[in-house]
Design a protein around this motif. Structure first.
Motif, PDB file in Angstrom:
ATOM      1  N   LEU A   1       4.259   8.628 -48.006  1.00 38.46           N
ATOM      2  CA  LEU A   1       5.110   9.319 -48.740  1.00 38.46           C
ATOM      3  C   LEU A   1       5.024   8.773 -50.343  1.00 38.46           C
ATOM      4  O   LEU A   1       5.138   7.575 -50.562  1.00 38.46           O
ATOM      5  N   HIS A   2       4.984   9.839 -51.157  1.00 36.33           N
ATOM      6  CA  HIS A   2       5.163   9.399 -52.540  1.00 36.33           C
ATOM      7  C   HIS A   2       6.443   9.909 -52.995  1.00 36.33           C
ATOM      8  O   HIS A   2       7.082   8.955 -54.047  1.00 36.33           O
ATOM      9  N   LEU A   3       7.100  11.008 -52.599  1.00 33.92           N
ATOM     10  CA  LEU A   3       8.294  11.243 -53.042  1.00 33.92           C
ATOM     11  C   LEU A   3       9.336  11.535 -51.704  1.00 33.92           C
ATOM     12  O   LEU A   3       9.024  12.439 -51.021  1.00 33.92           O
ATOM     13  N   SER A   4      10.069  10.431 -51.438  1.00 35.89           N
ATOM     14  CA  SER A   4      10.655  10.546 -50.341  1.00 35.89           C
ATOM     15  C   SER A   4      11.379  11.679 -49.856  1.00 35.89           C
ATOM     16  O   SER A   4      11.318  12.006 -48.806  1.00 35.89           O
ATOM     17  N   ASP A   5      12.371  12.259 -50.857  1.00 39.07           N
ATOM     18  CA  ASP A   5      13.003  13.202 -50.456  1.00 39.07           C
ATOM     19  C   ASP A   5      12.519  14.364 -50.285  1.00 39.07           C
ATOM     20  O   ASP A   5      12.566  15.238 -49.208  1.00 39.07           O
ATOM     21  N   LEU A   6      11.379  14.874 -51.043  1.00 42.03           N
ATOM     22  CA  LEU A   6      10.434  15.993 -51.046  1.00 42.03           C
ATOM     23  C   LEU A   6       9.889  16.029 -49.612  1.00 42.03           C
ATOM     24  O   LEU A   6       9.738  17.060 -48.961  1.00 42.03           O
ATOM     25  N   GLN A   7       9.004  15.015 -49.411  1.00 44.01           N
ATOM     26  CA  GLN A   7       8.198  14.950 -48.531  1.00 44.01           C
ATOM     27  C   GLN A   7       8.507  14.769 -47.149  1.00 44.01           C
ATOM     28  O   GLN A   7       8.049  15.238 -46.340  1.00 44.01           O
ATOM     29  N   ALA A   8       9.679  13.964 -47.022  1.00 46.32           N
ATOM     30  CA  ALA A   8      10.320  13.754 -45.744  1.00 46.32           C
ATOM     31  C   ALA A   8      11.042  15.253 -45.302  1.00 46.32           C
ATOM     32  O   ALA A   8      10.537  15.522 -43.896  1.00 46.32           O
ATOM     33  N   ALA A   9      11.429  16.071 -46.222  1.00 47.15           N
ATOM     34  CA  ALA A   9      11.892  17.314 -45.707  1.00 47.15           C
ATOM     35  C   ALA A   9      10.946  18.463 -45.371  1.00 47.15           C
ATOM     36  O   ALA A   9      10.913  19.114 -44.383  1.00 47.15           O
ATOM     37  N   ASP A  10       9.722  18.390 -46.100  1.00 49.13           N
ATOM     38  CA  ASP A  10       8.653  19.188 -46.023  1.00 49.13           C
ATOM     39  C   ASP A  10       7.372  18.138 -45.897  1.00 49.13           C
ATOM     40  O   ASP A  10       6.731  18.131 -46.867  1.00 49.13           O
ATOM     41  N   PRO A  11       6.955  17.634 -44.673  1.00 49.14           N
ATOM     42  CA  PRO A  11       5.694  16.724 -44.792  1.00 49.14           C
ATOM     43  C   PRO A  11       4.545  17.399 -45.126  1.00 49.14           C
ATOM     44  O   PRO A  11       3.393  16.809 -45.239  1.00 49.14           O
ATOM     45  N   ASP A  12       4.491  18.691 -45.276  1.00 51.27           N
ATOM     46  CA  ASP A  12       3.232  19.562 -45.574  1.00 51.27           C
ATOM     47  C   ASP A  12       2.893  19.397 -47.265  1.00 51.27           C
ATOM     48  O   ASP A  12       2.025  19.899 -47.601  1.00 51.27           O
ATOM     49  N   ILE A  13       3.901  18.869 -47.963  1.00 49.95           N
ATOM     50  CA  ILE A  13       3.801  18.396 -49.437  1.00 49.95           C
ATOM     51  C   ILE A  13       2.900  17.342 -49.361  1.00 49.95           C
ATOM     52  O   ILE A  13       3.179  16.207 -48.933  1.00 49.95           O
ATOM     53  N   GLY A  14       1.880  17.439 -50.329  1.00 57.58           N
ATOM     54  CA  GLY A  14       0.775  16.341 -50.571  1.00 57.58           C
ATOM     55  C   GLY A  14       0.663  16.059 -52.089  1.00 57.58           C
ATOM     56  O   GLY A  14       1.518  16.587 -52.915  1.00 57.58           O
ATOM     57  N   PHE A  15      -0.170  15.143 -52.222  1.00 59.49           N
ATOM     58  CA  PHE A  15      -0.386  14.765 -53.520  1.00 59.49           C
ATOM     59  C   PHE A  15      -1.713  14.591 -54.054  1.00 59.49           C
ATOM     60  O   PHE A  15      -2.665  14.591 -53.043  1.00 59.49           O
ATOM     61  N   VAL A  16      -1.953  15.342 -55.222  1.00 62.63           N
ATOM     62  CA  VAL A  16      -3.298  15.489 -55.746  1.00 62.63           C
ATOM     63  C   VAL A  16      -4.242  14.416 -55.535  1.00 62.63           C
ATOM     64  O   VAL A  16      -5.656  14.521 -55.310  1.00 62.63           O
ATOM     65  N   TYR A  17      -3.749  13.352 -55.485  1.00 62.23           N
ATOM     66  CA  TYR A  17      -4.647  11.977 -55.306  1.00 62.23           C
ATOM     67  C   TYR A  17      -5.073  11.670 -53.787  1.00 62.23           C
ATOM     68  O   TYR A  17      -5.587  10.656 -53.795  1.00 62.23           O
ATOM     69  N   ASP A  18      -4.296  12.406 -53.058  1.00 60.97           N
ATOM     70  CA  ASP A  18      -4.827  12.116 -51.476  1.00 60.97           C
ATOM     71  C   ASP A  18      -6.304  12.488 -51.397  1.00 60.97           C
ATOM     72  O   ASP A  18      -6.681  13.568 -51.683  1.00 60.97           O
ATOM     73  N   PHE A  19      -6.985  11.667 -50.759  1.00 60.69           N
ATOM     74  CA  PHE A  19      -8.518  11.794 -50.879  1.00 60.69           C
ATOM     75  C   PHE A  19      -8.734  12.889 -49.750  1.00 60.69           C
ATOM     76  O   PHE A  19      -9.510  13.732 -49.835  1.00 60.69           O
ATOM     77  N   ASP A  20      -8.102  13.127 -48.619  1.00 65.08           N
ATOM     78  CA  ASP A  20      -8.260  14.016 -47.504  1.00 65.08           C
ATOM     79  C   ASP A  20      -7.014  14.530 -47.334  1.00 65.08           C
ATOM     80  O   ASP A  20      -6.033  13.643 -46.353  1.00 65.08           O
TER      81      ASP A  20
END
Ligand SMILES: [Zn+2]
Length: 272
Positions: free
Chosen positions: A208-227
């Motif tokens: 996780l890069h943004l703990s509050d945002l991505q824990a609540a909604d794990p479908d949120i990703g980060f543009v630097y995710d390779f896959d």
């Protein structure tokens, strides 16, 4: 930010604060597309992305181990403060016996270098073998978008400055009481390190890069995710596992030590 050593298994662990990475909101993506992304961002209500950057010092019977190494001086003054945090904790670079790298991105591995030399003259560098293989493959570089190519240069520098001292580690036990857990997606061979014991600690890199945002909604990703799809699957799996096992977690971009608990929609990371 914790400035005290805390015991996990057979190691005392200290969070080394490297700084803060800031980025515009468009580094965020959502598995269900742009509208879902915009909605989540609006609900979150923050004007930009502001991500803490950490690495970790472990003190044990086998000396000083680092998990990741911070950004070093090349990413600007807001980051690169891990060496000062180490010095404050009384750790000299020569005392570092090994560095366990979660993945070969600059904010985790550029701190291995001090200008054109190795910052840690005695250290062995442990890298997940799938990450080391991917970023060491020039054919893969040609297929990788420019904004995700940083790991190739980092890997070349690791090979140059730590020649003969690199351990390309398979998934599983890497040290007594420390296990590499695969979390592929953010990079090809991204992983976390589980410090085993009565109260285990998982250092999950960039799950996780943004703990509050991505824990609540794990479908949120980060543009630097390779896959992005694999990263999302790893994020969901590790949140569920950490919650189920009762593990304490931290990571490259998590503030302090946390416990994962289920919430209405997804999960919440509460201070531990
Ligand atoms: Zn990172």
């Amino acid at each position: 930010m914790s400035e005290t050593w805390r015991r996990f298994g057979s190691y005392d662990v200290l969070i080394l604060d490297d700084g803060v990475f800031e980025a515009p909101l468009d580094v965020l993506i959502h598995a269900e597309g742009e509208a879902a992304r915009d909605e989540a961002v609006a609900r979150w209500g923050k004007p930009k992305v502001s991500i803490p950057v950490n690495c970790f010092a472990l003190k044990g019977a086998d000396g000083i181990t680092l998990v990741d190494a911070g950004t070093g001086p090349s990413w600007g003054e807001a980051m690169g403060h891990a060496p000062a945090a180490m010095a404050k904790a009384g750790i000299a670079p020569e005392q570092v016996e090994r560095v366990l790298i979660t993945h070969l991105h600059g904010d985790h591995a550029l701190g291995l270098f001090d200008g054109d030399r190795a910052r840690f003259p005695e250290a062995e560098i442990v890298v997940p073998e799938a990450d080391f293989a991917f970023f060491g493959d020039e054919a893969k570089r040609a297929q990788t978008p420019q904004n995700r190519q940083g790991g190739f240069a980092v890997t070349a520098a690791v090979k140059k400055h730590y020649a003969g001292r690199i351990h390309s580690a398979p998934v599983g036990r890497v040290r007594p009481g420390i296990t590499l857990i695969p979390l592929p997606g953010h990079t090809a061979g991204h992983g976390g390190y589980l410090i085993e014991g009565d109260a285990p600690l998982l250092l999950w890199g960039d799950a996780l890069h943004l703990s509050d945002l991505q824990a609540a909604d794990p479908d949120i990703g980060f543009v630097y995710d390779f896959d992005a799809a694999a990263a999302r699957a790893s994020r969901r799996t590790i949140l569920e596992r950490a919650a189920h096992e009762g593990w304490i977690v931290s990571g490259g971009h998590i503030e302090g030590f946390r416990r994962v608990v289920e919430s209405d929609a997804g999960y919440e990371l509460i201070p531990a």
